[in-house]
Design a protein around this motif. Structure first.
Motif, PDB file in Angstrom:
ATOM      1  N   LEU A 165       0.887  -1.101   0.070  1.00  0.00           N
ATOM      2  CA  LEU A 165      -0.165  -0.047   0.101  1.00  0.00           C
ATOM      3  C   LEU A 165       0.952   1.141  -0.012  1.00  0.00           C
ATOM      4  CD1 LEU A 165      -2.365  -1.256   2.835  1.00  0.00           C
ATOM      5  CD2 LEU A 165      -3.019  -1.067   0.344  1.00  0.00           C
ATOM      6  N   ASP A 198      -6.569   4.072  -3.829  1.00  0.00           N
ATOM      7  CA  ASP A 198      -6.600   4.505  -2.570  1.00  0.00           C
ATOM      8  C   ASP A 198      -6.205   3.228  -1.684  1.00  0.00           C
ATOM      9  OD1 ASP A 198      -6.712   6.687  -0.396  1.00  0.00           O
ATOM     10  OD2 ASP A 198      -8.227   5.135   0.226  1.00  0.00           O
ATOM     11  N   ALA A 199      -5.386   3.402  -0.676  1.00  0.00           N
ATOM     12  CA  ALA A 199      -4.980   2.283   0.162  1.00  0.00           C
ATOM     13  C   ALA A 199      -6.510   1.989   0.777  1.00  0.00           C
ATOM     14  CB  ALA A 199      -3.898   2.662   1.122  1.00  0.00           C
ATOM     15  N   GLY A 200      -7.259   2.869   1.195  1.00  0.00           N
ATOM     16  CA  GLY A 200      -8.306   2.330   1.825  1.00  0.00           C
ATOM     17  C   GLY A 200      -9.629   1.661   1.356  1.00  0.00           C
ATOM     18  N   ALA A 229      -2.058   7.708   8.822  1.00  0.00           N
ATOM     19  CA  ALA A 229      -2.887   6.858   7.639  1.00  0.00           C
ATOM     20  C   ALA A 229      -3.018   5.577   8.534  1.00  0.00           C
ATOM     21  CB  ALA A 229      -1.909   6.866   6.447  1.00  0.00           C
ATOM     22  N   HIS A 230      -2.100   5.056   9.097  1.00  0.00           N
ATOM     23  CA  HIS A 230      -2.362   3.628   9.796  1.00  0.00           C
ATOM     24  C   HIS A 230      -3.558   3.869  10.679  1.00  0.00           C
ATOM     25  CE1 HIS A 230       1.539   2.596   8.036  1.00  0.00           C
ATOM     26  NE2 HIS A 230       2.245   3.118   8.642  1.00  0.00           N
ATOM     27  N   ARG A 281      -6.108   5.486  10.612  1.00  0.00           N
ATOM     28  CA  ARG A 281      -7.380   5.467   9.995  1.00  0.00           C
ATOM     29  C   ARG A 281      -7.507   4.097   8.924  1.00  0.00           C
ATOM     30  NH1 ARG A 281      -7.356   7.486   4.815  1.00  0.00           N
ATOM     31  NH2 ARG A 281      -5.213   8.384   5.199  1.00  0.00           N
ATOM     32  N   LEU A 282      -6.465   3.680   8.697  1.00  0.00           N
ATOM     33  CA  LEU A 282      -6.701   2.579   7.762  1.00  0.00           C
ATOM     34  C   LEU A 282      -6.598   1.032   8.647  1.00  0.00           C
ATOM     35  CD1 LEU A 282      -4.288   3.596   5.137  1.00  0.00           C
ATOM     36  CD2 LEU A 282      -6.506   3.172   4.722  1.00  0.00           C
ATOM     37  N   ARG A 310      -9.238  -1.418   7.819  1.00  0.00           N
ATOM     38  CA  ARG A 310      -8.870  -1.882   6.525  1.00  0.00           C
ATOM     39  C   ARG A 310      -8.002  -2.924   6.563  1.00  0.00           C
ATOM     40  NH1 ARG A 310     -11.699  -0.451   2.202  1.00  0.00           N
ATOM     41  NH2 ARG A 310     -11.789  -2.535   2.254  1.00  0.00           N
ATOM     42  N   TYR A 311      -6.870  -2.608   7.202  1.00  0.00           N
ATOM     43  CA  TYR A 311      -5.579  -3.675   7.378  1.00  0.00           C
ATOM     44  C   TYR A 311      -6.147  -5.104   7.874  1.00  0.00           C
ATOM     45  CZ  TYR A 311      -2.271   0.489   7.253  1.00  0.00           C
ATOM     46  OH  TYR A 311      -1.763   1.575   6.950  1.00  0.00           O
ATOM     47  N   TYR A 370      -7.425  -6.897   4.869  1.00  0.00           N
ATOM     48  CA  TYR A 370      -6.577  -7.212   3.903  1.00  0.00           C
ATOM     49  C   TYR A 370      -5.413  -8.018   4.342  1.00  0.00           C
ATOM     50  CZ  TYR A 370      -7.688  -2.405   1.904  1.00  0.00           C
ATOM     51  OH  TYR A 370      -8.226  -1.252   1.311  1.00  0.00           O
TER      52      TYR A 370
END
Ligand code: SAH
Length: 292
Positions: free
Chosen positions: A161, A212-214, A232-233, A235-236, A239-240, A243
């Protein structure tokens, strides 16, 4: 004497190197290098073609510095612009990028100087506008974590990402990972990553896309790499958790040492267990597992 190239040099604080570097590329730089001297501010050197308006560059950089200051970021020092003492900017630029051993098994090298080292894999990355030459502590930390994970068993599939130059995705493929999905929101980065994958003969295993990574719609992977920033981590993190496959590995870079505990805490709330942390040049790389 006619000037072949202009060189602009400016001292910047570590927090401002990334925006100022981007701005120099936007001004039309042919190359930008960051020089770090222990105990002193980093210095950026940018090379511009002869037809560039040297006084205009200086004015625009000063105005940009004021704008950064207004945003609360430390403004760069006064820029100096002059004819390049070394008339061959390409040589000055190339001089900066020498083959760089990383971890125990890798060498990151530019295309013009890609030697073979016994016992090491050479990953060729063209230094350009996209982030990720291997010289930055965040990238080197992620590469070391990647190498350590591969030593414990090569994942069949990985997601990268914020791929930038594609360095992590390409290195993963060179280390044997079967398929890598690499995304970046910046189309220039995706173009660079695509070219770097081809340069290393792994284009068939690294799929680069703008995105977008998200917002990825992918099958969970046993390995996810994300060299972004702490905010960002945070926020994401949810999602991680989608993934990364159960018991899969997550490698997070771009975390200031002082932020590492906070990021690990945030990830714990989404089922990630910290396995290792490495610090290079003030940047922490976290290696986590999804679940126990
Ligand atoms: N992976 C490379 C580059 C890291 S720099 C390395 O380790 O060196 C971070 C990259 O992430 C930049 O290229 C930036 O364009 C990209 N990026 C930042 N936020 C993103 C997001 N939300 N989605 C996709 N890409 C993102």
């Amino acid at each position: 004497m006619t000037t072949a190239y202009w060189e602009l040099a400016v001292a910047v604080s570590p927090d401002a190197t990334e925006p100022v570097t981007n701005f120099l590329w936007e001004l039309g730089a042919l190359g930008v290098v960051e020089e770090e001297t222990p105990g002193a501010s980093p210095r950026l050197r940018a090379f511009f073609p002869a037809h560039a308006d040297a006084a205009g560059l200086e004015t625009r950089l000063r105005a940009y510095g004021d704008a950064l200051g207004a945003l609360g970021l430390p403004a760069p020092g006064p820029p100096s612009v002059g004819p390049l003492a070394d008339p061959d900017w390409a040589a000055a630029w190339r001089d900066h990028f020498r083959p760089l051993p990383v971890g125990r098994r890798l060498v990151i090298a530019p295309p013009w100087d890609a030697p073979t080292f016994a016992g090491r894999l050479t990953v060729v990355i063209e230094p350009g506008r996209a982030f990720g030459t291997g010289h930055h502590g965040t990238t080197a930390g992620c590469l070391e974590a990647l190498e350590a994970l591969v030593d414990d068993g090569v994942p069949v599939h990985a997601i990268d990402l914020g791929t930038g130059s594609g360095i992590l995705a390409v290195a993963a493929a060179c280390l044997g990972v079967g398929r890598v999905v690499a995304v970046d929101e910046d189309p220039d980065a995706v173009a660079a990553a695509t070219a770097n994958a081809a340069r290393n003969g792994v284009a068939d295993r690294v799929r680069c896309a703008v995105g977008d990574a998200g917002g990825l719609d992918v099958a969970p992977a046993p390995l996810v790499l994300a060299n972004l920033l702490s905010a960002a981590h945070a926020r994401l993190a949810p999602r991680y958790a989608e993934y990364v496959a159960p018991r899969g590995a997550l490698v997070l870079g771009g975390i200031l040492d002082s932020e590492a505990a906070g990021v690990a805490g945030e990830l714990a709330r989404h089922g990630f267990v910290p396995r290792a942390a490495r610090s290079l040049d003030g940047w922490t790389t976290l290696q986590l597992t999804r679940g126990r």
